[in-house]
Scaffold this active site. Sequence first.
Site, short mmCIF file in Angstrom:
data_model
loop_
_atom_site.label_atom_id
_atom_site.label_comp_id
_atom_site.label_asym_id
_atom_site.label_seq_id
_atom_site.Cartn_x
_atom_site.Cartn_y
_atom_site.Cartn_z
N ARG A 1 0.84 -1.19 0.00
CA ARG A 1 0.00 0.00 0.00
C ARG A 1 0.88 1.25 0.00
O ARG A 1 1.96 1.27 0.58
CB ARG A 1 -0.90 0.04 1.24
CG ARG A 1 -2.06 -0.96 1.19
CD ARG A 1 -2.96 -0.83 2.40
NE ARG A 1 -2.26 -1.17 3.62
CZ ARG A 1 -1.72 -0.32 4.46
NH1 ARG A 1 -1.83 0.99 4.26
NH2 ARG A 1 -1.08 -0.73 5.53
N TYR B 1 -1.59 -3.62 -6.83
CA TYR B 1 -1.31 -4.48 -5.68
C TYR B 1 -2.26 -4.29 -4.50
O TYR B 1 -2.52 -3.16 -4.08
CB TYR B 1 0.13 -4.22 -5.19
CG TYR B 1 0.65 -5.36 -4.33
CD1 TYR B 1 1.05 -6.56 -4.90
CD2 TYR B 1 0.69 -5.27 -2.94
CE1 TYR B 1 1.49 -7.62 -4.12
CE2 TYR B 1 1.13 -6.32 -2.16
CZ TYR B 1 1.53 -7.50 -2.76
OH TYR B 1 1.96 -8.54 -1.99
N LYS C 1 -9.51 -2.20 1.79
CA LYS C 1 -9.24 -1.03 2.62
C LYS C 1 -10.02 0.20 2.16
O LYS C 1 -10.54 0.96 2.97
CB LYS C 1 -7.74 -0.72 2.64
CG LYS C 1 -6.90 -1.88 3.11
CD LYS C 1 -7.14 -2.19 4.56
CE LYS C 1 -6.95 -3.62 4.89
NZ LYS C 1 -5.88 -3.98 5.79
N HIS D 1 -10.33 -2.23 11.64
CA HIS D 1 -9.26 -3.10 11.14
C HIS D 1 -9.02 -4.19 12.18
O HIS D 1 -8.04 -4.15 12.91
CB HIS D 1 -8.01 -2.23 10.94
CG HIS D 1 -6.91 -2.86 10.15
ND1 HIS D 1 -5.59 -2.48 10.31
CD2 HIS D 1 -6.91 -3.83 9.19
CE1 HIS D 1 -4.83 -3.19 9.48
NE2 HIS D 1 -5.59 -4.01 8.80
N SER E 1 -1.22 -3.34 10.27
CA SER E 1 -0.88 -4.24 9.17
C SER E 1 0.38 -5.04 9.49
O SER E 1 1.37 -4.48 9.96
CB SER E 1 -0.66 -3.42 7.89
OG SER E 1 -1.83 -2.68 7.62
N CYS F 1 0.90 -7.21 11.78
CA CYS F 1 1.20 -7.31 13.22
C CYS F 1 0.43 -8.44 13.90
O CYS F 1 0.29 -8.45 15.12
CB CYS F 1 0.92 -5.99 13.91
SG CYS F 1 2.12 -4.72 13.44
N ASP G 1 -9.27 -9.52 9.14
CA ASP G 1 -8.77 -8.19 8.78
C ASP G 1 -9.76 -7.06 9.03
O ASP G 1 -9.35 -5.96 9.38
CB ASP G 1 -8.34 -8.17 7.31
CG ASP G 1 -7.41 -7.01 6.96
OD1 ASP G 1 -6.43 -6.80 7.70
OD2 ASP G 1 -7.67 -6.32 5.96
N ARG H 1 2.02 -12.18 -0.32
CA ARG H 1 0.69 -12.51 0.23
C ARG H 1 0.10 -13.76 -0.40
O ARG H 1 0.37 -14.08 -1.55
CB ARG H 1 -0.26 -11.34 -0.02
CG ARG H 1 0.17 -10.01 0.60
CD ARG H 1 -0.53 -9.74 1.87
NE ARG H 1 0.00 -8.58 2.60
CZ ARG H 1 -0.56 -8.11 3.71
NH1 ARG H 1 -1.65 -8.65 4.20
NH2 ARG H 1 -0.02 -7.08 4.35
N1 LIG Z 1 6.80 -13.08 17.18
C1 LIG Z 1 5.54 -13.16 16.73
N2 LIG Z 1 5.29 -12.88 15.44
C2 LIG Z 1 4.02 -12.96 15.01
C3 LIG Z 1 2.95 -13.34 15.87
N3 LIG Z 1 1.79 -13.32 15.17
C4 LIG Z 1 2.14 -12.93 13.92
N4 LIG Z 1 3.47 -12.73 13.81
C5 LIG Z 1 4.20 -12.32 12.58
O1 LIG Z 1 3.68 -11.10 12.10
C6 LIG Z 1 3.66 -11.08 10.67
C7 LIG Z 1 2.34 -10.64 10.12
O2 LIG Z 1 1.27 -11.23 10.76
P1 LIG Z 1 -0.21 -11.29 10.18
O3 LIG Z 1 -1.00 -12.13 11.13
O4 LIG Z 1 -0.19 -11.74 8.79
O5 LIG Z 1 -0.62 -9.76 10.18
P2 LIG Z 1 -2.02 -9.04 9.92
O6 LIG Z 1 -2.25 -8.21 11.13
O7 LIG Z 1 -3.06 -10.01 9.56
O8 LIG Z 1 -1.65 -8.09 8.71
P3 LIG Z 1 -2.44 -7.38 7.48
O9 LIG Z 1 -2.99 -8.44 6.62
O10 LIG Z 1 -1.33 -6.61 6.83
O11 LIG Z 1 -3.48 -6.46 8.03
C8 LIG Z 1 4.03 -12.46 10.21
O12 LIG Z 1 5.35 -12.43 9.74
C9 LIG Z 1 3.92 -13.30 11.45
O13 LIG Z 1 4.80 -14.36 11.43
C10 LIG Z 1 3.26 -13.65 17.25
O14 LIG Z 1 2.40 -13.98 18.05
N5 LIG Z 1 4.57 -13.55 17.61
O1 LIG Z 2 -4.33 -3.81 2.30
C1 LIG Z 2 -3.41 -4.59 2.09
O2 LIG Z 2 -2.67 -4.54 1.07
C2 LIG Z 2 -3.15 -5.69 3.05
C3 LIG Z 2 -3.58 -5.43 4.42
O3 LIG Z 2 -4.43 -6.11 5.00
C4 LIG Z 2 -2.98 -4.29 5.13
O4 LIG Z 2 -2.04 -3.66 4.62
O5 LIG Z 2 -3.42 -4.04 6.27
MN LIG Z 3 -4.98 -5.29 7.03
#
Ligand SMILES: Nc1nc2c(ncn2[C@@H]2O[C@H](COP(=O)(O)OP(=O)(O)OP(=O)(O)O)[C@@H](O)[C@H]2O)c(=O)[nH]1
Ligand SMILES: O=C([O-])CC(=O)C(=O)O
Ligand SMILES: [Mn+2]
Length: 612
Positions: free
Chosen positions: A86, A226, A235, A255, A277, A279, A302, A395
Amino acid sequence: MGITARQPLLDESLENAPTTHAKLLAWVAEVSELTQPDSVYWVDGSEAENTRLTDELVEAGTLKRLNPELFPNSFAGSSDPKDVARVEERTFICSENERDAGFTNNWMDPAEMKGILTERFKGSMRGRTMYVIPFVMGHLDAEDPKFGVEITDSAYVVASMRIMARIGTDVLRKMEETDAFFVPALHSVGAPLEPGEQDVPWPCNEEKWIVHFPEERSIWSYGSGYGGNALLGKKCYSLRIASVMARDEGWLAEHMLILKLTSPENKSYHIAAAFPSACGKTNLALLDPTIDGWKAETLGDDINWMRFGKDGELRGVNPEAGLFGVAPGTGWSTNPNAMRAIAKGNSIFTNVALTDDGGVWWEGMTEETPAHLTDWQGNDWTPESGRPAAHPNSRFCTPIEQIDMLADDYHDPEGVKIDAILFGGRRKTTVPLVTEAHDWAHGIFMGATLSSETTAAAAGAVGVVRRDPMAMLPFIGYDAGDYLKHWITVSGKSDAAHLPKIFLVNWFRRTADGGFAWPGFGDNSRVLKWAIERIEGKADAVETPIGYIPTPDSLDLTGLDMTPADVEEAVKVDPKEWHEEVKGIEEWFARFGDSLPAELASQLDELKERFA
Ligand SMILES: Nc1nc2c(ncn2[C@@H]2O[C@H](COP(=O)(O)OP(=O)(O)OP(=O)(O)O)[C@@H](O)[C@H]2O)c(=O)[nH]1
Ligand SMILES: O=C([O-])CC(=O)C(=O)O
Ligand SMILES: [Mn+2]
């Protein structure tokens, strides 16, 4: 193809348009007139259509078909290296008054912006097909279904939107039956083709514009193909535009993931969690509990649309139909539920590495690193290459119904009662593993002051701490102070007996030796258990100036190589770190000027008093 030759074709495709929705017909005509595509195609959402489109994408070199024995009906593609995330710098909220966009958004006068965009979109689809995708965010049979129509010149966007949202003929029928309002969401990769010009696998434009007109509830996106820049139901609609709808209609567009947890006593709770994002939302949403007798089911990873019912209960629904999950770090040991869903196929991977047997790979997927890969940019890769094989924001895009642990309630348009809200970020220091808010108002303060290190999900520097209110910083479609005030006002309809408990969590705190203070992933179930036991009035806690933290032995550590002393380290509140943190919060609140809700200013005063 010149304009004269093209014109009859367009007229014909509009005459044959599969709808009588007058506003939609008029908009499609207007856009095709402006963007001058070779043809207009109405997306029906069928299997046959998807096969045709993905065949074309393979033919064009955008996607590769994966080995069907490993990943049936699945594809992988790589984007232009300048189009991988993004683009927050290029994202605009064009409200009529600048004040209504607030200090967290880029703003431009809507008429001026329309002028700029009209120039960019003029002829931008030449040599391409213009796809019309009717979609609905949330359920088609919701009380007030939220329709949209994305016009795009990217078949990759069509194939991805088909996974992420409910699209096609059924949606169109319902829209025209009720002559429904829809959000017009216009997208072009901004790469017209001259006659005879060879296309590239990932057309896009160096110049990108992700633009929202909140008053007319429309979206114009130019130059990127993307993720959140281009899949406009996500979003752009479900957070930025929906947050404005939610403000006006009295609900919340957030979110957040939604997770259902059932205790060994067979009591179920729903937890919503807002993390910025990349996290940890997808990972927590697909949690595999490591404690006996606890069951997790997912509703969403999400986005969460929440509404207070007449009874004062907060109910949440996931408006999406798929996952667009961060690939790196998703593996059989960290997230087996995601791995199982992906293994069923029907997925599109972007910017991952390819294995020699026609599968995909990314950092953290398996314990063992393959000896040879093709990296996300198409180069030979070995473990000695010294660079990641997959892009950090690569992704997987997978239908949510492929998740074995999907909760039945996912299908309920009324959503589920939310019992707890978690706010969380990625902080190496300062923020304890888990802190329970003193009360709802304090919980809103925790959300308003949430902070996190930036990630690869957005273009720009990674690892910089920034405030990210409710994990919505890049997604609030209006003034951030008004948004926080809306949280306060809308929850005023409810009362302490019905409001969810709020917790602040941090899975990413580090110890002195640099390692994670908490194992995370499936073991986060232990933190959720504590939170639920706090709701039930069973678990112990210590009151600190920032809220309640677990006593060292109130977290279930069964089977974990951790001592209560390690827990103490993970949950400690260091007054020196918090002295700095309070300064950071003061600076943050100063940026709101007049629009900071008085309730939050007094929460800050109270926090300072508790530390004094
Ligand atoms: N150390 C640690 N890393 C974590 C944990 N949960 C997630 N991660 C890492 O954080 C990164 C992103 O996590 P996601 O769960 O995909 O993040 P999201 O919040 O769904 O992100 P968006 O789709 O961007 O909104 C990955 O590389 C995971 O491995 C955790 O409990 N501990
Ligand atoms: O919007 C995207 O490209 C992926 C996503 O969930 C974020 O960035 O929080
Ligand atoms: Mn997101």
